[in-house]
Every structure is written in structure tokens, then in C-alpha cells.
Design a protein around this motif. Structure first.
Motif, short mmCIF file in Angstrom:
data_model
loop_
_atom_site.label_atom_id
_atom_site.label_comp_id
_atom_site.label_asym_id
_atom_site.label_seq_id
_atom_site.Cartn_x
_atom_site.Cartn_y
_atom_site.Cartn_z
N HIS A 137 0.84 -1.20 0.00
CA HIS A 137 0.00 0.00 0.00
C HIS A 137 0.87 1.25 0.00
O HIS A 137 0.60 2.21 -0.74
CB HIS A 137 -0.93 -0.02 1.21
CG HIS A 137 -1.87 1.14 1.27
ND1 HIS A 137 -2.92 1.30 0.40
CD2 HIS A 137 -1.90 2.20 2.10
CE1 HIS A 137 -3.55 2.41 0.68
NE2 HIS A 137 -2.97 2.98 1.72
N ASP A 138 1.93 1.24 0.81
CA ASP A 138 2.84 2.38 0.88
C ASP A 138 3.55 2.59 -0.46
O ASP A 138 3.72 3.72 -0.91
CB ASP A 138 3.85 2.17 2.00
CG ASP A 138 4.73 3.38 2.21
OD1 ASP A 138 4.18 4.50 2.29
OD2 ASP A 138 5.97 3.20 2.30
N THR A 139 3.96 1.51 -1.10
CA THR A 139 4.63 1.60 -2.39
C THR A 139 3.70 2.21 -3.44
O THR A 139 4.12 3.07 -4.23
CB THR A 139 5.11 0.21 -2.84
OG1 THR A 139 5.98 -0.32 -1.85
CG2 THR A 139 5.87 0.28 -4.16
N LYS A 144 2.01 6.95 -6.71
CA LYS A 144 1.00 7.95 -7.05
C LYS A 144 1.51 9.36 -6.75
O LYS A 144 1.31 10.29 -7.54
CB LYS A 144 -0.30 7.69 -6.28
CG LYS A 144 -1.07 6.49 -6.78
CD LYS A 144 -2.30 6.26 -5.95
CE LYS A 144 -3.03 5.01 -6.35
NZ LYS A 144 -4.21 4.74 -5.49
N GLN A 145 2.16 9.53 -5.61
CA GLN A 145 2.69 10.84 -5.22
C GLN A 145 3.78 11.28 -6.19
O GLN A 145 3.82 12.45 -6.59
CB GLN A 145 3.23 10.81 -3.79
CG GLN A 145 3.68 12.14 -3.28
CD GLN A 145 2.55 13.15 -3.19
OE1 GLN A 145 1.42 12.81 -2.84
NE2 GLN A 145 2.84 14.40 -3.53
N ASP A 150 3.66 14.60 -8.44
CA ASP A 150 4.72 15.61 -8.41
C ASP A 150 5.30 15.82 -9.81
O ASP A 150 5.60 16.96 -10.21
CB ASP A 150 5.84 15.17 -7.45
CG ASP A 150 5.41 15.22 -6.01
OD1 ASP A 150 4.36 15.83 -5.70
OD2 ASP A 150 6.11 14.60 -5.16
N ARG A 151 5.45 14.73 -10.56
CA ARG A 151 5.99 14.85 -11.93
C ARG A 151 5.04 15.65 -12.81
O ARG A 151 5.47 16.50 -13.60
CB ARG A 151 6.22 13.45 -12.51
CG ARG A 151 6.99 13.46 -13.80
CD ARG A 151 7.29 12.06 -14.29
NE ARG A 151 6.13 11.32 -14.69
CZ ARG A 151 5.55 11.40 -15.91
NH1 ARG A 151 6.06 12.22 -16.80
NH2 ARG A 151 4.51 10.69 -16.20
N GLN A 152 3.74 15.40 -12.67
CA GLN A 152 2.75 16.14 -13.45
C GLN A 152 2.78 17.63 -13.10
O GLN A 152 2.68 18.48 -13.99
CB GLN A 152 1.34 15.57 -13.19
CG GLN A 152 1.12 14.19 -13.75
CD GLN A 152 1.11 14.17 -15.26
OE1 GLN A 152 0.80 15.16 -15.92
NE2 GLN A 152 1.47 13.02 -15.83
N GLU A 153 2.93 17.93 -11.81
CA GLU A 153 2.96 19.33 -11.37
C GLU A 153 4.20 20.04 -11.92
O GLU A 153 4.12 21.20 -12.29
CB GLU A 153 2.93 19.42 -9.85
CG GLU A 153 1.58 19.07 -9.26
CD GLU A 153 1.60 19.07 -7.73
OE1 GLU A 153 2.66 19.30 -7.13
OE2 GLU A 153 0.53 18.79 -7.16
#
Length: 86
Positions: free
Chosen positions: A67-69, A74-75, A79-82
Motif C-alpha cells: 500500500h505504501d509503495t 501515485k505521489q 509531483d511529476r505532473q505538477e
């Protein structure tokens, strides 16, 4: 024989087959053997229960790690999209 004795002990401890039919007469005939037999059974059952508890803990930890992975991936994607937008 040793093979028959080992098979009988295995059947009693693992499968629980005829515990009283075999153990009680043996203990009545040789009372000194009751301690080691009961101690062995108690240790075996205790280790079995600890193994089950540890298996549950390890499974939960593996699920949490997965779940953490996924959350980290996703994070990172967010961040890459931002940074691409800027």
C-alpha cells in the motif's frame, strides 16, 4: 520399533488421533514419561500458535508495504505532473 513409535507420536501431536487411547495407558504404565510427553506437546502447540501469530503479522506488514509503495508511486506521478505543468 522406532518407526512405529515415531508414526504414533506424529499422529497424536499433529492429527490428534486417539490421544487418550494411546497416551493414558502408556502414562499409567510409566508415570515418569508423562512430564516429557506433556512438555513436548505444550512446546509444540506453543510454537504452532506463535507461528500463526507471526504469519499474520508478516502478512499485514507485506500488505502495508505494498500500500505504501502504491501511494509513493501515485505521489511521484502527481509531483511529476505538477513540475511538467510549471
Amino acid at each position: 520399533s522406532v518407526a512405529t513409535t515415531s508414526l504414533t507420536l506424529f499422529q497424536q501431536i499433529v492429527a490428534g488421533d486417539s490421544w487418550g487411547m494411546i497416551s493414558v495407558p502408556v502414562i499409567e504404565q510409566n508415570p515418569w514419561i508423562a512430564g516429557p510427553v506433556l512438555l513436548t506437546v505444550a512446546i509444540t502447540v506453543g510454537l504452532g500458535l506463535m507461528n500463526l501469530i507471526l504469519a499474520v503479522i508478516v502478512e499485514r506488514a507485506a500488505e502495508a508495504r505494498e500500500h505504501d509503495t502504491l501511494n509513493r508511486a501515485k505521489q511521484k506521478e502527481k509531483d511529476r505532473q505538477e513540475t511538467m505543468i510549471e
